[in-house]
Design a protein around this motif. Structure first.
Motif, PDB file in Angstrom:
ATOM      1  N   MET A 119       0.977  -1.286   0.055  1.00  0.00           N
ATOM      2  CA  MET A 119       0.014  -0.011   0.000  1.00  0.00           C
ATOM      3  C   MET A 119       0.972   1.275   0.106  1.00  0.00           C
ATOM      4  N   ASN A 120       1.845   1.269   0.770  1.00  0.00           N
ATOM      5  CA  ASN A 120       2.842   2.325   0.840  1.00  0.00           C
ATOM      6  C   ASN A 120       3.729   2.531  -0.472  1.00  0.00           C
ATOM      7  N   LEU A 121       3.978   1.448  -1.192  1.00  0.00           N
ATOM      8  CA  LEU A 121       4.523   1.529  -2.298  1.00  0.00           C
ATOM      9  C   LEU A 121       3.802   2.304  -3.764  1.00  0.00           C
ATOM     10  N   THR A 122       2.598   1.709  -3.453  1.00  0.00           N
ATOM     11  CA  THR A 122       1.596   2.225  -4.424  1.00  0.00           C
ATOM     12  C   THR A 122       1.002   3.238  -4.278  1.00  0.00           C
ATOM     13  N   ALA A 123       0.826   3.819  -3.066  1.00  0.00           N
ATOM     14  CA  ALA A 123       0.068   5.295  -2.679  1.00  0.00           C
ATOM     15  C   ALA A 123       0.234   6.303  -3.652  1.00  0.00           C
ATOM     16  N   PRO A 124       1.256   6.558  -3.899  1.00  0.00           N
ATOM     17  CA  PRO A 124       1.333   7.650  -4.989  1.00  0.00           C
ATOM     18  C   PRO A 124       0.642   7.715  -6.080  1.00  0.00           C
ATOM     19  N   LEU A 125       0.429   6.630  -6.577  1.00  0.00           N
ATOM     20  CA  LEU A 125      -0.474   6.349  -7.795  1.00  0.00           C
ATOM     21  C   LEU A 125      -2.085   5.826  -7.293  1.00  0.00           C
ATOM     22  N   ALA A 126      -2.068   4.829  -6.281  1.00  0.00           N
ATOM     23  CA  ALA A 126      -3.227   4.404  -5.844  1.00  0.00           C
ATOM     24  C   ALA A 126      -4.118   5.120  -4.930  1.00  0.00           C
ATOM     25  N   ARG A 127      -3.623   6.324  -4.511  1.00  0.00           N
ATOM     26  CA  ARG A 127      -4.238   6.956  -3.233  1.00  0.00           C
ATOM     27  C   ARG A 127      -5.528   7.128  -3.701  1.00  0.00           C
ATOM     28  N   PRO A 128      -5.896   7.677  -4.989  1.00  0.00           N
ATOM     29  CA  PRO A 128      -7.418   8.000  -5.226  1.00  0.00           C
ATOM     30  C   PRO A 128      -8.236   6.633  -4.993  1.00  0.00           C
ATOM     31  N   LEU A 129      -7.572   5.413  -5.277  1.00  0.00           N
ATOM     32  CA  LEU A 129      -8.365   4.545  -5.182  1.00  0.00           C
ATOM     33  C   LEU A 129      -8.661   4.046  -3.803  1.00  0.00           C
ATOM     34  N   PHE A 130      -7.659   4.248  -3.007  1.00  0.00           N
ATOM     35  CA  PHE A 130      -7.613   4.090  -1.690  1.00  0.00           C
ATOM     36  C   PHE A 130      -8.685   4.626  -0.719  1.00  0.00           C
ATOM     37  N   VAL A 131      -8.789   6.119  -1.331  1.00  0.00           N
ATOM     38  CA  VAL A 131      -9.787   7.021  -0.660  1.00  0.00           C
ATOM     39  C   VAL A 131     -11.072   6.605  -1.395  1.00  0.00           C
ATOM     40  N   TRP A 132     -11.267   6.329  -2.440  1.00  0.00           N
ATOM     41  CA  TRP A 132     -12.507   5.924  -2.886  1.00  0.00           C
ATOM     42  C   TRP A 132     -13.147   4.655  -2.227  1.00  0.00           C
ATOM     43  N   SER A 133     -12.181   3.690  -2.025  1.00  0.00           N
ATOM     44  CA  SER A 133     -12.791   2.466  -1.121  1.00  0.00           C
ATOM     45  C   SER A 133     -13.012   2.722   0.193  1.00  0.00           C
ATOM     46  N   HIS A 134     -12.321   3.759   0.699  1.00  0.00           N
ATOM     47  CA  HIS A 134     -12.648   4.215   2.140  1.00  0.00           C
ATOM     48  C   HIS A 134     -14.022   4.904   2.181  1.00  0.00           C
ATOM     49  N   ASP A 135     -14.485   5.742   1.035  1.00  0.00           N
ATOM     50  CA  ASP A 135     -15.583   6.389   1.163  1.00  0.00           C
ATOM     51  C   ASP A 135     -16.679   5.334   0.857  1.00  0.00           C
ATOM     52  N   ALA A 136     -16.407   4.279  -0.102  1.00  0.00           N
ATOM     53  CA  ALA A 136     -17.532   3.275  -0.347  1.00  0.00           C
ATOM     54  C   ALA A 136     -17.942   2.486   0.970  1.00  0.00           C
ATOM     55  N   MET A 137     -16.706   2.070   1.468  1.00  0.00           N
ATOM     56  CA  MET A 137     -16.966   1.409   2.851  1.00  0.00           C
ATOM     57  C   MET A 137     -18.004   2.221   3.769  1.00  0.00           C
ATOM     58  N   MET A 138     -17.467   3.405   3.863  1.00  0.00           N
ATOM     59  CA  MET A 138     -18.279   4.145   4.976  1.00  0.00           C
ATOM     60  C   MET A 138     -19.799   4.288   4.558  1.00  0.00           C
ATOM     61  N   HIS A 139     -19.879   4.509   3.080  1.00  0.00           N
ATOM     62  CA  HIS A 139     -21.075   4.622   2.676  1.00  0.00           C
ATOM     63  C   HIS A 139     -22.070   3.332   3.000  1.00  0.00           C
ATOM     64  N   ASN A 140     -21.619   1.971   2.846  1.00  0.00           N
ATOM     65  CA  ASN A 140     -22.126   1.059   3.200  1.00  0.00           C
ATOM     66  C   ASN A 140     -22.371   0.944   4.645  1.00  0.00           C
ATOM     67  N   GLY A 141     -21.588   1.409   5.207  1.00  0.00           N
ATOM     68  CA  GLY A 141     -21.844   1.597   6.951  1.00  0.00           C
ATOM     69  C   GLY A 141     -23.089   2.448   7.330  1.00  0.00           C
ATOM     70  N   ALA A 142     -23.140   3.572   6.412  1.00  0.00           N
ATOM     71  CA  ALA A 142     -24.286   4.537   6.634  1.00  0.00           C
ATOM     72  C   ALA A 142     -25.434   3.624   6.230  1.00  0.00           C
ATOM     73  N   LEU A 143     -25.520   3.034   5.100  1.00  0.00           N
ATOM     74  CA  LEU A 143     -26.801   2.424   4.754  1.00  0.00           C
ATOM     75  C   LEU A 143     -27.092   1.156   5.494  1.00  0.00           C
ATOM     76  N   GLY A 144     -26.008   0.260   6.027  1.00  0.00           N
ATOM     77  CA  GLY A 144     -26.288  -0.649   6.929  1.00  0.00           C
ATOM     78  C   GLY A 144     -26.880  -0.224   8.380  1.00  0.00           C
ATOM     79  N   LEU A 145     -26.335   0.719   8.917  1.00  0.00           N
ATOM     80  CA  LEU A 145     -26.893   1.165  10.155  1.00  0.00           C
ATOM     81  C   LEU A 145     -28.293   1.778   9.761  1.00  0.00           C
ATOM     82  N   SER A 146     -28.411   2.558   8.873  1.00  0.00           N
ATOM     83  CA  SER A 146     -29.984   2.950   8.676  1.00  0.00           C
ATOM     84  C   SER A 146     -30.755   1.838   8.615  1.00  0.00           C
TER      85      SER A 146
END
Length: 159
Positions: A119-146
């Motif tokens: 993750m650290n080696l790919t972060a310079p290029l993959a950072r937007p994907l990691f951010v998107w992944s985090h946001d998608a997981m948090m969105h799933n949390g909001a939907l699930g909790l609701s």
């Protein structure tokens, strides 16, 4: 190490105490949070609940897995839960809740750095994907909790 500072906001028409109770019981999260494979309780804690350690096993929407422990460092029911993370990510997270006009607002701040070499080696290029992944997981949390609380989700669980 790659550093991340996320802020997520959820809103739902549910009593703050119910939302706090659901967030404060991570062993139940896999029942309602898509992507969370399992949570294990580790160690002991004091009478105020601090010191509890939970191990989280996540599967991201991109297919990679993360495993980390969170030690609860502060609890102020029903407003605040703070924890220190170690494992595949290191740092801290803070749940803050408030209620106004029958709407509970949840704010989650997650300041972490990745420890996995790939993750650290790919972060310079993959950072937007990691951010998107985090946001998608948090969105799933909001939907699930609701759904878990049988409350309508108001803001989509986005940052």
């Amino acid at each position: 190490m790659a550093n991340y500072d996320f802020m997520t906001r959820w809103e739902m028409p549910a009593p703050m105490e119910e939302v706090y109770r659901a967030i404060g019981q991570p062993l139940h999260w896999p029942h309602w949070w898509q992507g969370l494979r399992r949570v294990e309780a580790l160690g002991s804690y004091n009478e105020r609940g601090t010191g509890r350690v939970y191990r989280y096993h996540w599967r991201s929407p991109l297919g990679y897995s993360l495993c980390f422990d969170i030690r609860v460092t502060r609890l102020y029911a029903p407003w605040l839960i703070v924890g220190q993370a170690s494992g595949d990510v290191e740092g801290w997270g803070c749940w803050q809740l408030s209620e106004a006009a029958g709407i509970t607002r949840v704010r989650y701040r997650w300041r972490v750095r990745t420890t996995r070499r790939w993750m650290n080696l790919t972060a310079p290029l993959a950072r937007p994907l990691f951010v998107w992944s985090h946001d998608a997981m948090m969105h799933n949390g909001a939907l699930g909790l609701s759904r878990w609380l049988q409350a309508r989700q108001l803001n989509g669980g986005r940052r």
